[in-house]
Design an enzyme around this catalytic site. Structure first.
Site, PDB file in Angstrom:
ATOM      1  CD  GLU A  45      -2.653   1.012   2.685  1.00  0.00           C
ATOM      2  OE1 GLU A  45      -3.574   1.826   2.855  1.00  0.00           O
ATOM      3  OE2 GLU A  45      -2.402   0.090   3.506  1.00  0.00           O
ATOM      4  CE  LYS A 112      -7.404   1.381   3.049  1.00  0.00           C
ATOM      5  NZ  LYS A 112      -6.224   1.763   3.860  1.00  0.00           N
ATOM      6  CB  CYS A 148      -4.912  -1.936   4.053  1.00  0.00           C
ATOM      7  SG  CYS A 148      -4.132  -2.239   5.673  1.00  0.00           S
ATOM      8  CE  LYS A 180      -3.061  -5.017  12.585  1.00  0.00           C
ATOM      9  NZ  LYS A 180      -2.324  -3.756  12.340  1.00  0.00           N
ATOM     10  N   GLY A 288      23.139   1.492  35.057  1.00  0.00           N
ATOM     11  CA  GLY A 288      23.277   0.263  35.821  1.00  0.00           C
ATOM     12  C   GLY A 288      21.964  -0.470  35.976  1.00  0.00           C
ATOM     13  N   GLY A 289      20.878   0.115  35.433  1.00  0.00           N
ATOM     14  CA  GLY A 289      19.555  -0.477  35.527  1.00  0.00           C
ATOM     15  C   GLY A 289      19.167  -1.221  34.275  1.00  0.00           C
ATOM     16  CB  ILE A 290      16.511  -3.750  33.779  1.00  0.00           C
ATOM     17  CG1 ILE A 290      16.301  -4.898  32.782  1.00  0.00           C
ATOM     18  CG2 ILE A 290      15.217  -3.011  34.093  1.00  0.00           C
ATOM     19  CD1 ILE A 290      15.483  -6.040  33.333  1.00  0.00           C
ATOM     20  CG  ASP A 291      13.912   0.635  32.255  1.00  0.00           C
ATOM     21  OD1 ASP A 291      13.265  -0.343  31.860  1.00  0.00           O
ATOM     22  OD2 ASP A 291      13.597   1.285  33.261  1.00  0.00           O
ATOM     23  CE  LYS A 509       6.907  14.805  34.986  1.00  0.00           C
ATOM     24  NZ  LYS A 509       7.538  13.854  35.930  1.00  0.00           N
TER      25      LYS A 509
END
Length: 540
Positions: A45, A112, A148, A180, A288-291, A509
């Site tokens: 598409e 479409k 689609c 999906k 030092g963190g996981i993220d 934010k």
């Protein structure tokens, strides 16, 4: 004798707005398909202009340029038939279209019929809906076109069947979200059950801002059987043979686990955002963190270690284990690494703001904590300015949801890689990465998460356990459940009130956060359009 036809599925990675480049890409794939013996090439598409072109579609000159490129493409590869997705202006109206090109000219065009206008889609803003089916003959086979959304509703497939189609080609730019692919296959099987038409489904592949298109193109034959499937998250070209009134079996790429899907989606999203926008590389602040560890692993996979730079910026509150674990991660990945302590800057800022910080007299609070995050953001942006490398932020969906992040601090950067990954899935994905060998040091995964902005701090000092937070967040913002319904699911009223309140007051934010990769069916981006100023009380 039954007619036979060989169709090449061209699962390509187009670039929005690069009309000459996309035309060249399609022409190159068409020549390759012709050499392989294909009679017809099927592209995704809006392949000619890339998807989604958004407000480029409001420019009259954009339609003129697309029309010129389409005609040039037809002349460029007259030796093979082409089905090309493109925007079209017809009698003053605008359409999401697909044209059949043959022998150097445009033979037929389909518009479409059904326009999606939910989730990340707003096609009703740009296009008119088509009204007529499009069926044409190639080597004696009557071929119909759909685009689609047409196959997700009743009407367009049936219209092609009534117009004489015996084979349906479906052009798609279907963005990825978790699971999906299963939904797509189910929908096409439903349409096949209603019409009996064999179907060939081509999908775009590649990253475009917050969206990732995963490819995974496929074909179904009699009884809805999966006959062909291309791999996900990579360009591919495959030949599909239609004969004896059905699609013939060929290679079926194996299905990926959910973790593998998400991993590859994030890698492709990084690679294309960096590459298509011309950045030389990426810079990441480690904690030092996981993220940040997960973000660094993904960046190295996407770009190569030589194009990634990691910076550790310890404060007096940074634990030795954070430094040790970050150094081990760097050894495992082999990226450029440096440590820039922020204590001198903390002293300078607290001296500069001494009068402000002393009034009222209440001791250190989030003001001092946020100064640390903003000092780190300033350092990363200075490195980015000097080197040209893009800062990849490391905040996850849970943090973005409840505002557990600092404006102009850890939110400072150009691309938010795990913005749509809940904290619980961050752990799940990190363990999957370590399934064969330890890449992310185990202690990073097992230690309690902490921003390390004050002594002995943990995330759970300020938030409910992530298992609870993530479940409430998903129910409220992904499933649109009311607080009353969420409480009925078994969560305490106190936790629900806390999370829903934080979700609401953090909208300002999120509006200022970098764009990030979408992998769920509703992320904090185009999917989520809530007002910042909002007094709706919810249903309790």
């Amino acid at each position: 004798m039954d007619s036979s036809l060989t169709i090449a599925i061209a699962q390509i990675n187009a670039v929005v707005g690069d009309l000459p480049g996309n035309r060249g890409l399609i022409a190159g794939v068409a020549r390759e398909a012709a050499r392989a013996g294909a009679d017809l090439v099927l592209t995704p598409e809006l392949a000619l202009c890339g998807y989604p072109p958004e407000d480029l579609l409001l420019r009259p000159d954009f339609y003129r340029a697309c029309a010129q490129e389409l005609e040039a493409l037809a002349r460029e590869v007259p030796e093979i038939g082409l089905v090309v997705g493109h925007p079209a202006e017809i009698d003053g109206r605008h359409y999401n279209a697909a044209s059949y090109l043959a022998e150097g000219r445009v033979v037929a065009t389909y518009c479409k019929r059904f326009l999606p206008n939910s989730e990340v889609f707003d096609e009703e803003r740009y296009f008119d809906g088509g009204q007529s089916p499009c069926v044409f003959s190639v080597k004696g086979v009557r071929v119909g076109l759909n685009i689609c959304e047409d196959v997700w509703r009743v009407g367009a497939v049936e219209g092609a069947k009534e117009a004489g189609a015996e084979l349906l080609l479906v052009l798609n730019a279907s963005p990825y979200h978790m699971n999906k692919g299963e939904d797509r296959l189910r929908v096409l099987r439903d349409r096949h059950a209603a019409t009996g038409l064999p179907m060939i489904y081509v999908n775009l592949v590649g990253g475009q801002d917050e969206l990732v298109f995963d490819g995974g193109s496929f074909a179904i034959g009699a009884g809805g059987e999966l006959r062909v499937r291309l791999p996900q998250f990579a360009p591919a070209l495959a030949l599909v043979r239609y004969g004896a009134g059905d699609v013939q079996p060929a290679e079926v790429a194996p299905a990926l686990s959910l973790e593998a899907q998400v991993y590859q989606a994030l890698v492709l999203g990084i690679r294309d955002y960096i590459g298509k926008n011309g950045f030389p590389g990426a810079v990441i602040g480690l904690s030092g963190g996981i993220d940040s560890a997960l973000t660094l692993v993904l960046a190295v996979e996407a770009l190569g270690a030589e194009r990634v730079r990691a910076v550790m910026m310890p404060s007096p509150y940074t634990a030795d284990m954070s430094l040790d674990d970050s150094r081990q991660l760097i050894r495992n990945l082999g990226v450029r690494y440096e440590e820039i302590p922020i204590a001198p800057a903390m002293t300078t800022f607290t001296d500069m703001l001494a009068a402000e910080l002393a009034t009222p007299v209440r001791g250190a609070d989030t003001t001092e904590e946020n100064l640390q995050a903003r000092i780190r953001g300033l350092i990363l942006m200075a490195i980015s300015n000097r080197s040209g490398a893009l800062v990849l932020t490391t905040g996850n969906k849970s943090e973005m949801g409840v505002g557990y992040c600092t404006l102009y601090g850890d939110m400072a950067g150009g691309f938010a890689v795990i913005k749509d990954i809940a904290k619980t899935f961050v752990y799940r994905l990190s363990r999957w990465i370590n399934r064969e060998r330890e890449i992310i040091p185990e202690r990073i995964i097992t230690r309690p998460p902490s921003a390390e902005l004050r002594p002995d701090q943990t995330d759970q000092d300020s938030l409910p356990p992530y298992e609870v937070l993530d479940a409430i967040m998903a129910a409220y913002m992904e499933e649109d459940r009311s607080p009353r319904e969420i409480i009925a699911m078994g969560y305490t009223e106190a936790d629900v009130r806390r999370v829903v309140r934080l979700l609401k007051i953090s909208e300002y934010k999120r509006r200022q956060a970098p764009v990030g990769i979408r992998v769920t069916h509703r992320g904090f981006g185009k999917d989520w359009r809530y007002p910042i100023t909002n007094r709706y009380p919810d249903e309790w």
